[in-house]
Design a protein around this motif. Structure first.
Motif, PDB file in Angstrom:
ATOM      1  N   GLY A   1      45.241  40.175  42.278  1.00 55.80           N
ATOM      2  CA  GLY A   1      45.510  40.486  43.634  1.00 55.80           C
ATOM      3  C   GLY A   1      45.949  39.211  44.282  1.00 55.80           C
ATOM      4  O   GLY A   1      46.379  38.357  43.619  1.00 55.80           O
ATOM      5  N   PRO A   2      45.894  39.249  45.741  1.00 52.14           N
ATOM      6  CA  PRO A   2      46.461  38.095  46.301  1.00 52.14           C
ATOM      7  C   PRO A   2      45.888  36.746  46.169  1.00 52.14           C
ATOM      8  O   PRO A   2      46.943  35.655  46.312  1.00 52.14           O
ATOM      9  CB  PRO A   2      46.387  38.695  47.832  1.00 52.14           C
ATOM     10  CG  PRO A   2      46.279  40.002  47.958  1.00 52.14           C
ATOM     11  CD  PRO A   2      45.492  40.661  46.517  1.00 52.14           C
ATOM     12  N   ASP A   3      44.779  36.854  45.529  1.00 50.84           N
ATOM     13  CA  ASP A   3      44.174  35.575  45.457  1.00 50.84           C
ATOM     14  C   ASP A   3      44.281  35.236  43.716  1.00 50.84           C
ATOM     15  O   ASP A   3      43.589  34.173  43.532  1.00 50.84           O
ATOM     16  CB  ASP A   3      42.704  35.288  45.815  1.00 50.84           C
ATOM     17  CG  ASP A   3      41.844  36.576  45.169  1.00 50.84           C
ATOM     18  OD1 ASP A   3      42.394  37.330  44.498  1.00 50.84           O
ATOM     19  OD2 ASP A   3      40.696  36.835  45.285  1.00 50.84           O
ATOM     20  N   GLY A   4      45.038  35.880  43.270  1.00 51.08           N
ATOM     21  CA  GLY A   4      45.152  35.957  41.953  1.00 51.08           C
ATOM     22  C   GLY A   4      43.961  36.343  40.796  1.00 51.08           C
ATOM     23  O   GLY A   4      44.191  36.521  39.688  1.00 51.08           O
ATOM     24  N   ARG A   5      43.101  36.980  41.570  1.00 54.86           N
ATOM     25  CA  ARG A   5      41.928  37.271  40.674  1.00 54.86           C
ATOM     26  C   ARG A   5      42.120  38.874  40.149  1.00 54.86           C
ATOM     27  O   ARG A   5      43.071  39.568  40.831  1.00 54.86           O
ATOM     28  CB  ARG A   5      40.591  37.569  41.394  1.00 54.86           C
ATOM     29  CG  ARG A   5      39.928  35.998  41.725  1.00 54.86           C
ATOM     30  CD  ARG A   5      38.603  35.885  42.384  1.00 54.86           C
ATOM     31  NE  ARG A   5      38.146  34.765  42.630  1.00 54.86           N
ATOM     32  CZ  ARG A   5      36.922  34.401  42.279  1.00 54.86           C
ATOM     33  NH1 ARG A   5      35.806  35.150  41.605  1.00 54.86           N
ATOM     34  NH2 ARG A   5      36.575  32.958  42.427  1.00 54.86           N
ATOM     35  N   VAL A   6      41.692  39.300  39.181  1.00 54.44           N
ATOM     36  CA  VAL A   6      41.794  40.408  38.757  1.00 54.44           C
ATOM     37  C   VAL A   6      40.559  41.392  38.521  1.00 54.44           C
ATOM     38  O   VAL A   6      39.470  40.623  38.612  1.00 54.44           O
ATOM     39  CB  VAL A   6      42.096  40.435  37.130  1.00 54.44           C
ATOM     40  CG1 VAL A   6      43.771  39.677  37.048  1.00 54.44           C
ATOM     41  CG2 VAL A   6      41.223  39.916  36.049  1.00 54.44           C
ATOM     42  N   GLN A   7      40.412  42.600  38.959  1.00 55.46           N
ATOM     43  CA  GLN A   7      39.177  43.307  38.715  1.00 55.46           C
ATOM     44  C   GLN A   7      39.106  44.159  37.469  1.00 55.46           C
ATOM     45  O   GLN A   7      40.095  44.543  37.053  1.00 55.46           O
ATOM     46  CB  GLN A   7      39.360  44.298  40.125  1.00 55.46           C
ATOM     47  CG  GLN A   7      38.176  45.069  40.057  1.00 55.46           C
ATOM     48  CD  GLN A   7      38.057  45.840  41.650  1.00 55.46           C
ATOM     49  OE1 GLN A   7      37.931  45.226  42.343  1.00 55.46           O
ATOM     50  NE2 GLN A   7      37.919  47.093  41.507  1.00 55.46           N
ATOM     51  N   THR A   8      38.120  43.971  37.009  1.00 51.16           N
ATOM     52  CA  THR A   8      37.789  44.859  35.779  1.00 51.16           C
ATOM     53  C   THR A   8      36.369  45.439  35.552  1.00 51.16           C
ATOM     54  O   THR A   8      35.401  45.138  36.483  1.00 51.16           O
ATOM     55  CB  THR A   8      38.005  43.932  34.692  1.00 51.16           C
ATOM     56  OG1 THR A   8      38.072  44.650  33.536  1.00 51.16           O
ATOM     57  CG2 THR A   8      36.900  42.669  34.407  1.00 51.16           C
TER      58      THR A   8
END
Length: 333
Positions: free
Chosen positions: A271-278
């Motif tokens: 995402g915009p902050d570099g985090r990924v969702q899982t």
């Protein structure tokens, strides 16, 4: 390649006796049609091979026939030098037997292979125990092993996690499995085959009753099915997380394999902050809190709401404890 397969088929029949075409195909990882052709080739080469038709039929060698084509190759000798695990063998009462067998193997090898296998042992060591854990105390392992070998029924007093914690069980012991330094007994009850942790056996009595072990029971295959079923029964819930790329890579060292694998396989784009969702499987919200706290601020619970609230409550309680402790430390300074 085909010559090697024919030799493997011949050795299988020599060591196991009658085998069906399907059993040979599964062992050799070929089609049944290929097995038929291979059997014809062995018979044409003069191997005394017989095929029995019918449901209980199969291929077999003439009684007393033994092939002399059993010399070890260099790769086979190297592989055998890594096959022995002295610790587990000693646990089973086979330490001296293993050492003697290894000495006999070394003495029977040509000098070139003997030197090579000696070098292998100086360069590779197999340790089946897990990190940060000690081996379970297993005072009854020898008795269990004896019952497994002699196919004797056992009666044991066993400590389990659920109430009533202590139970008595009469079992047919099929086999033993070493998993991450812990011994497990796979044994049959009238209703099903169960798994028991050997360290939780409080008392054991080896009975005189002898049981018949099912001929088609495959211990390794059963264990793999058991592990898959265990995870499916245990990890019934799900949690949606947002993770930093760094913690996503480190997950195999921080959480159990099923959770790490699911998280990495299901990770979406950053995402915009570099985090990924899982999405990860969880046993319960209470169990998940302890696991997710290891990930620190690099993991955020998105859902379910109950788990997110429980994480917030736990973190708030920790802040109260450590915030007060920090204030006391500053006052002392």
């Amino acid at each position: 390649m085909r010559a090697s397969r024919l030799l493997s088929a011949l050795l299988l029949l020599q060591t196991r006796g009658r085998m069906t075409a399907r059993q040979l195909a599964d062992e050799l990882e070929v089609s049944v049609r290929t097995v038929y052709r291979d059997m014809e080739s062995l018979a044409a080469a003069g191997v005394p091979l017989y095929g029995d038709p019918g449901h209980d039929g199969g291929y077999r060698l003439l009684d007393g026939f033994r092939t002399r084509l059993t010399g070890l190759t260099r790769d086979e000798a190297e592989a055998l030098s890594l096959a022995g695990l002295p610790g587990p063998a000693a646990d089973l009462g086979l330490g001296t037997v293993l050492a003697t067998a290894q000495l006999k193997l070394m003495a029977a090898l040509p000098e070139e292979l003997r030197d090579r296998t000696g070098e292998i042992r100086q360069r590779f060591h197999l340790d089946p125990s897990g990190w940060y854990t000690e081996a379970d105390p297993t005072p009854h392992l020898a008795a269990v092993t004896d019952a497994v070998w002699r196919q004797r029924r056992i009666r044991l007093r066993y400590r389990r996690w659920t109430a009533p914690q202590e139970v008595t069980r009469t079992l047919d012991p099929y086999g033993l499995v070493l998993k991450s330094g812990r011994w497990y007994l796979v044994a049959a009850r009238p209703e099903a085959v169960r798994t028991y942790r050997v360290s939780q056996i409080l008392r054991i009595q080896v009975l005189q009753d002898r049981f018949e072990r099912p001929q088609d029971f495959d211990l390794a295959a059963h264990w793999q099915t058991y592990l898959a079923d265990f995870d499916a029964r245990r990890l019934k819930g799900q949690a949606v997380l947002r993770l930093t790329p760094r913690i996503l890579v480190q997950l195999p060292d921080l959480v159990e394999p099923a959770v790490a694998r699911a998280a990495q396989d299901g990770a979406g784009p950053p995402g915009p902050d570099g985090r990924v969702q899982t999405v990860i499987p969880i046993e319960s919200a209470e169990h998940a809190v302890g696991m997710l706290l290891r990930l620190g601020a690099e993991a955020e619970v998105v859902a379910p709401a109950g788990l997110r609230a429980l994480m917030a409550q736990t973190i708030s309680a920790l802040a109260d404890i450590y915030g007060g402790a920090a204030g006391q430390t500053r006052s002392l300074i």
